[in-house]
Write an enzyme that holds these catalytic residues in place. Structure first.
Site, PDB file in Angstrom:
ATOM      1  N   CYS A 132     -14.692 -28.377  -8.902  1.00 41.46           N
ATOM      2  CA  CYS A 132     -15.230 -29.678  -9.342  1.00 41.46           C
ATOM      3  C   CYS A 132     -14.423 -30.828  -8.743  1.00 41.46           C
ATOM      4  O   CYS A 132     -13.216 -30.953  -8.972  1.00 41.46           O
ATOM      5  CB  CYS A 132     -15.213 -29.745 -10.871  1.00 41.46           C
ATOM      6  N   CYS A 164     -12.734 -33.058 -11.274  1.00 46.04           N
ATOM      7  CA  CYS A 164     -11.562 -32.396 -11.859  1.00 46.04           C
ATOM      8  C   CYS A 164     -10.365 -32.514 -10.929  1.00 46.04           C
ATOM      9  O   CYS A 164      -9.238 -32.789 -11.357  1.00 46.04           O
ATOM     10  CB  CYS A 164     -11.860 -30.917 -12.127  1.00 46.04           C
ATOM     11  N   CYS A 168      -2.350  -6.344 -44.990  1.00 52.69           N
ATOM     12  CA  CYS A 168      -2.612  -5.803 -43.643  1.00 52.69           C
ATOM     13  C   CYS A 168      -2.239  -6.816 -42.566  1.00 52.69           C
ATOM     14  O   CYS A 168      -2.782  -7.923 -42.529  1.00 52.69           O
ATOM     15  CB  CYS A 168      -4.090  -5.415 -43.537  1.00 52.69           C
ATOM     16  N   CYS A 203      -5.122  -7.777 -40.306  1.00 55.92           N
ATOM     17  CA  CYS A 203      -6.038  -8.687 -41.009  1.00 55.92           C
ATOM     18  C   CYS A 203      -5.525 -10.128 -40.941  1.00 55.92           C
ATOM     19  O   CYS A 203      -6.296 -11.069 -40.747  1.00 55.92           O
ATOM     20  CB  CYS A 203      -6.195  -8.272 -42.466  1.00 55.92           C
TER      21      CYS A 203
END
Length: 440
Positions: free
Chosen positions: A55, A58, A190, A193
């Site tokens: 780009c 960019c 856990c 988790c």
């Protein structure tokens, strides 16, 4: 040794072209592996640029982005994501063009678009303004955290888009629902988790927004609600299952990252969602309803009914409906109008009364549009939309920078067009002898 050396040098040259930032810069290179840890779980304010190495805009921004990052070092974090390489990361934040700059402030799950200038000074000014706003929010006691906490079944303080599910509400909320559910079964102790928790919470917010609540994320504390957990044979944590009405639950075995969860959820949504409605532009309300909540509106201007007849028009509409089905995952609006019915719209798109059928894709938020240059066919439209979806389409500013005036018109009745009936004159009572000789 020379071929090997040349190969290594060639690889380095390729990497140097693609990598716009290096470890020596104060810009933090972000990717799906570190984004959650660096940005989402951070207490710092972040400015993140989503770019593509090819780009031009960019490339032009790069030196100013580096300069701003150095000036803000220790004050505001400045990062960059190669969204061409990490499309899923750009996609989950709605990045459609490059460069896109987002501000991750109080609520990291809902970043704001940076609308300021692209110079280093403007970027620094924008960052400091955002920082002042963040400090004011904290002084007022506001918090932007998601609030999803795996604390023994309690959702904790704050608001989360993860639905807390229990033995009492599971059947009503999940099994009796027409929505698709991704349900995490967890245990508070856990470790895996706990690692999943921020990803699950962030994904829940994104999925809720992008599917308008048609796909939902829930969580069950399996140590407390052992009835529903036992029913589905939960033995390890976290276990994620997919629930669709009337079907047996399916194990989720995809990525545990936010991007992976969102991608799977969007696939589920796409599988179950009907194609978007193809609407004729009959009034301003029709256009507004289809476009205001969509990233893009795809608008076709079809030839006049006298030029194609009903069969010709229906063939064009069939092509559009097939493309709407193909791209339904994008949640775009799909509209059409007859040539000449909305001249202000045609003028703003530069269609100008010729070249029908024509098609334009409009971003009403940025007031930008792109025109279909190829054939009005499945292949031509697919190539046009595919380029736009990866930020490679050529765009222009909508005429006047505002949506044009939309006129109220009658809906097409589905029939062939009819030429207007000319008025007939009855000359049977006219006596030509009475006419002036000079008039004959």
């Amino acid at each position: 040794m020379k071929p090997l050396l040349l190969g290594v040098l060639g690889s380095c040259l390729v990497l140097s072209v693609r990598a716009m930032y290096s470890s020596s810069d104060d810009v933090v290179e972000l990717n799906p592996s570190n984004f959650n840890r660096e940005v989402i779980q951070s207490d710092s304010l972040w400015l993140v640029e989503f770019y593509a190495p090819w780009c031009g805009h960019c490339q032009k921004l790069t030196p100013d982005w580096k300069k701003a990052a150095t000036a803000l070092k220790g004050i505001v974090k400045v990062g960059a994501v190669n969204a061409d390489e990490h499309k899923s990361l750009g996609g989950q934040f709605g990045v459609r063009g490059f460069p896109t700059i987002k501000i991750f402030g109080a609520n990291k799950n809902q970043p704001e678009d940076y609308q300021g200038g692209r110079s280093s000074q403007a970027i620094v000014d924008g960052a400091m303004n955002a920082l002042r706003s963040l400090v004011k929010e904290r002084l007022s006691g506001k918090s932007g955290s998601s609030g999803y906490k795996q604390s023994g079944g309690s959702s904790g303080g704050g608001k989360s888009d993860v639905v807390e599910l229990t033995d009492d509400n599971f059947d009503r909320m999940v099994l009796d629902s027409d929505d698709v559910w991704l349900v995490e079964f967890f245990a508070p102790w856990c470790g895996h988790c706990k690692n999943l928790e921020p990803e699950w919470a962030a994904a829940a917010t994104t999925v809720k927004e992008q599917t308008k609540g048609k796909v939902r994320l829930g969580a069950v504390d399996a140590t407390v609600h052992q009835g529903v957990s036992g029913r589905y044979g939960i033995r390890g944590f976290p276990t994620i299952k997919i629930f669709r009405k009337g079907q047996e639950p399916e194990d989720y075995d995809g990525s545990r990252s936010r991007a992976g969860i969102v991608e799977r959820a969007m696939d589920l949504y796409s599988d179950n969602a009907p194609p978007p409605e193809l609407l004729e532009i009959l009034s301003e309300d029709v256009l507004t309803k289809a476009c205001e909540d969509s990233q893009l509106c795809i608008i076709a201007v079809l030839p006049h009914i006298l030029d194609t007849g009903a069969s010709g028009r229906n063939s064009y509409l069939d092509v559009m409906m097939k493309m709407a089905e193909k791209y339904k995952k994008k949640l775009w609006g799909w509209l059409w109008t007859e040539a000449g019915a909305q001249m202000d719209l045609e003028s703003s798109l530069g269609i100008g009364g010729f070249g029908y059928p024509a098609m334009a894709a409009i971003n009403t938020r940025k007031m930008k549009f792109a025109l279909l240059r190829g054939s009005f066919s499945e292949t031509g439209i697919h190539e046009f939309l595919r380029e736009l979806s990866v930020g490679r389409g050529s765009t222009a500013t909508l005429g006047g920078g505002n949506m044009p005036k939309i006129h109220s018109v009658e809906a097409w009745d589905g029939k062939d067009g009819q030429l207007p009936v000319e008025e007939e004159y009855d000359l049977s009572d006219v006596d030509l002898d009475d006419l002036d000789k000079d008039e004959l």
